[in-house]
Design an enzyme around this catalytic site. Structure first.
Site, mmCIF file in Angstrom:
data_model
loop_
_atom_site.group_PDB
_atom_site.id
_atom_site.type_symbol
_atom_site.label_atom_id
_atom_site.label_comp_id
_atom_site.label_asym_id
_atom_site.label_seq_id
_atom_site.Cartn_x
_atom_site.Cartn_y
_atom_site.Cartn_z
ATOM 1 N N CYS A 338 70.794 -75.033 53.509
ATOM 2 C CA CYS A 338 72.099 -74.353 53.491
ATOM 3 C C CYS A 338 72.684 -74.293 54.901
ATOM 4 O O CYS A 338 73.069 -75.316 55.444
ATOM 5 C CB CYS A 338 71.979 -72.976 52.834
ATOM 6 S SG CYS A 338 73.577 -72.349 52.258
ATOM 7 N N HIS A 434 69.240 -73.712 47.620
ATOM 8 C CA HIS A 434 68.139 -72.758 47.801
ATOM 9 C C HIS A 434 67.173 -72.921 46.625
ATOM 10 O O HIS A 434 67.569 -73.305 45.526
ATOM 11 C CB HIS A 434 68.657 -71.319 47.823
ATOM 12 C CG HIS A 434 69.546 -71.007 48.984
ATOM 13 N ND1 HIS A 434 69.079 -70.902 50.274
ATOM 14 C CD2 HIS A 434 70.887 -70.770 49.046
ATOM 15 C CE1 HIS A 434 70.079 -70.615 51.086
ATOM 16 N NE2 HIS A 434 71.184 -70.529 50.368
#
Length: 512
Positions: A338, A434
């Site tokens: 991310c 994630h």
């Protein structure tokens, strides 16, 4: 059994999340329809619900302990710190602007109806709701606008149990002082206490608990022992300390072990991403913040962050950027997740999160990042190529950044149309997903490749590690601990009985 209970803290990080997780699991195993609830959470460790809402990671784990899918109902207000004085506000799972700490008191008054309505709805749909407080219940400077601790307990007429972490010291004073500073109406809801993380002989503690009962008129429902095997998703990224080993420490006698350095960014988010690697036997994961540790590790994880541009500047100020470039040049593995993935780009254009505009990235992946005002929050599924063929994978996304891909290969493919996601260049990999490393078959294949790139091709990847099974075992372990060391009949009796009809009021005359 029907009712609700608030598990409050004498301090922050006293173990509220663990206690709520354990109580939820105990009740679920008894066939009780139970749900977790945290009115207001401040955390950059978040999870995505099936409908794309965002909640605290701890509440997602508590829902798992209940046998439920995560839901925005379990955490209607989430604050995600973007700086020391400003936070991003998420209400019922959706972004709802930013707010300064000094202005939040007035905003909380408006949110009280949101959280009390949501709690009332849960109490209609479930037999029991176990609520988790926020920080300490004795933050009297914030009491006037409190919606997560005694303000919620008063609004919902709930009994309160206060948890204290005795491993930090001063636990008995914390219990007395926490109760004593509350107003009389709040004190009446405090039904008793729980001691957490106790080491040693319970007989030596017993006289102190007796004195606390004499002083406060309240019992201690249990003394939960310190258990090194306890490992649950962290709620607060601030609890991720430099030098801390992630996950349980195993010593299985392996001659070849892998050392993983996870960079402890100042505004780290979803620090739980690295824990899947720590589930693997022979893999040692440690949080670091210096260039030498980054250079020495077999594998480096550059995790998510709530402030990509600011944390990139921090990384440069510590010389970690140079250590990462050297690793890339030498073909030593780096994984960006991310915000960490975004840092690996050539350029980052950010008029949304930091407002700084265009900055140079680390340039380790051939792509550019542009921040968009619309935030992507969704669960995702896809496929990945491994040495044993294509395997299904799943994860979740929480980001403003959009990727302009260059010439690098995608790391994974997404959906039926096999759209590429993430990027790979040599030993550098990155993704917005994630939870990617929680996919067991995919993680094993990646770990084998990482070990080879790290110069340890003889590392034996375990073939039967299951992150889901380990998470299940953890919540069961917590439930077993509470069953063995807490008077659950008395505690659950509070849920049936509701708020105490009368309780001792501590006045300052008791303090000599």
């Amino acid at each position: 059994m029907r009712g609700a209970l608030l598990v409050g803290g004498a301090t922050s990080d006293a173990g509220k999340s663990m206690i709520v997780t354990g109580l939820c699991r105990v009740l679920a195993r008894r066939g009780v329809r139970v749900a977790p609830f945290k009115a207001q959470n401040m955390s950059n460790n978040s999870a995505i619900t099936p409908d794309g809402g965002e909640i605290g990671r701890a509440q997602a784990l508590q829902a798992f302990a209940c046998g439920l899918e995560p839901s925005t109902r379990f955490n209607p207000v989430l604050l995600k710190p973007g700086s020391d004085r400003r936070s991003h506000v998420v209400v019922r799972g959706k972004p709802d602007g930013q707010i300064a700490a000094a202005d939040y008191a007035s905003r909380r008054a408006q949110l009280l109806d949101v959280v009390t309505d949501e709690l009332a709805s849960l109490r209609e749909d479930f037999d029991v709701v176990i609520c988790e407080g926020a920080g300490s219940i004795a933050e009297i400077n914030l009491r006037g606008s409190d919606i997560a601790n005694m303000g919620l307990a008063r609004a919902a007429a709930m009994p309160v149990v206060v948890v204290s972490d005795i491993d930090r010291g001063g636990s008995l004073a914390h219990l007395f002082g926490t109760t004593a500073v509350l107003g009389a109406a709040d004190q009446r809801l405090v039904a008793g206490y729980l001691i957490n993380k106790f080491r040693g002989d319970p007989g030596l503690l017993a006289p102190g608990l007796d004195q606390v009962r004499e002083l406060t008129g309240r019992p201690t429902f249990g003394v939960v022992p310190y258990a090194s095997g306890i490992w649950i998703d962290a709620e607060d990224s601030l609890s991720v300390s430099v030098g801390r080993r992630v996950g349980p420490v195993d010593d299985d006698g392996r001659q070849v072990r892998l050392g993983v350095a996870a960079i402890r960014l100042p505004r780290i988010s979803n620090s739980t991403d690295v824990e899947a690697l720590a589930c693997e036997p022979g893999v040692d994961v440690t949080w670091v913040d210096d260039a030498s540790a980054v250079a020495a590790a077999d594998i480096v994880i550059l995790p998510g962050t709530r402030a990509t541009v600011s944390d990139l500047a921090w990384l440069r100020s510590r010389g970690i950027d140079g250590a990462l470039r050297t690793r890339a040049e030498r073909g030593r593995p780096i994984i960006g997740i991310c915000g960490g993935f975004q840092m690996l780009a050539r350029t980052i254009s950010d008029d949304v999160e930091s407002g700084i505009g265009r900055v140079e990235g680390l340039g380790l992946l051939d792509m550019s990042i542009r921040f968009d005002a619309d935030k992507i929050t969704r669960q995702v599924t896809g496929q990945a190529s491994t040495s044993v063929g294509r395997v299904p994978i799943r994860g979740y996304e929480i980001h403003h950044g959009r990727v302009d891909h260059g010439t690098d290969d995608p790391w994974i493919t997404q959906g039926e149309d096999l759209i590429g996601e993430g990027a790979v260049r040599g030993a550098v990999r990155g993704t917005h997903w994630h939870g990617l490393l929680e996919n067991d078959a995919f993680r094993r294949d990646v770990l084998a490749a990482l070990a080879a790139e790290a110069g340890k091709p003889d590392f034996a990847v375990c073939t039967d590690t299951s992150v889901a099974a380990i998470r299940t075992a953890q919540v069961d372990l917590i439930a077993d601990l509470l069953t063995a060391h807490v008077d659950l009949d008395a505690l659950f009796g509070l849920i049936d009985a509701g708020a105490p009809a009368s309780a001792s009021i501590i006045t300052h005359s008791l303090i000599h």
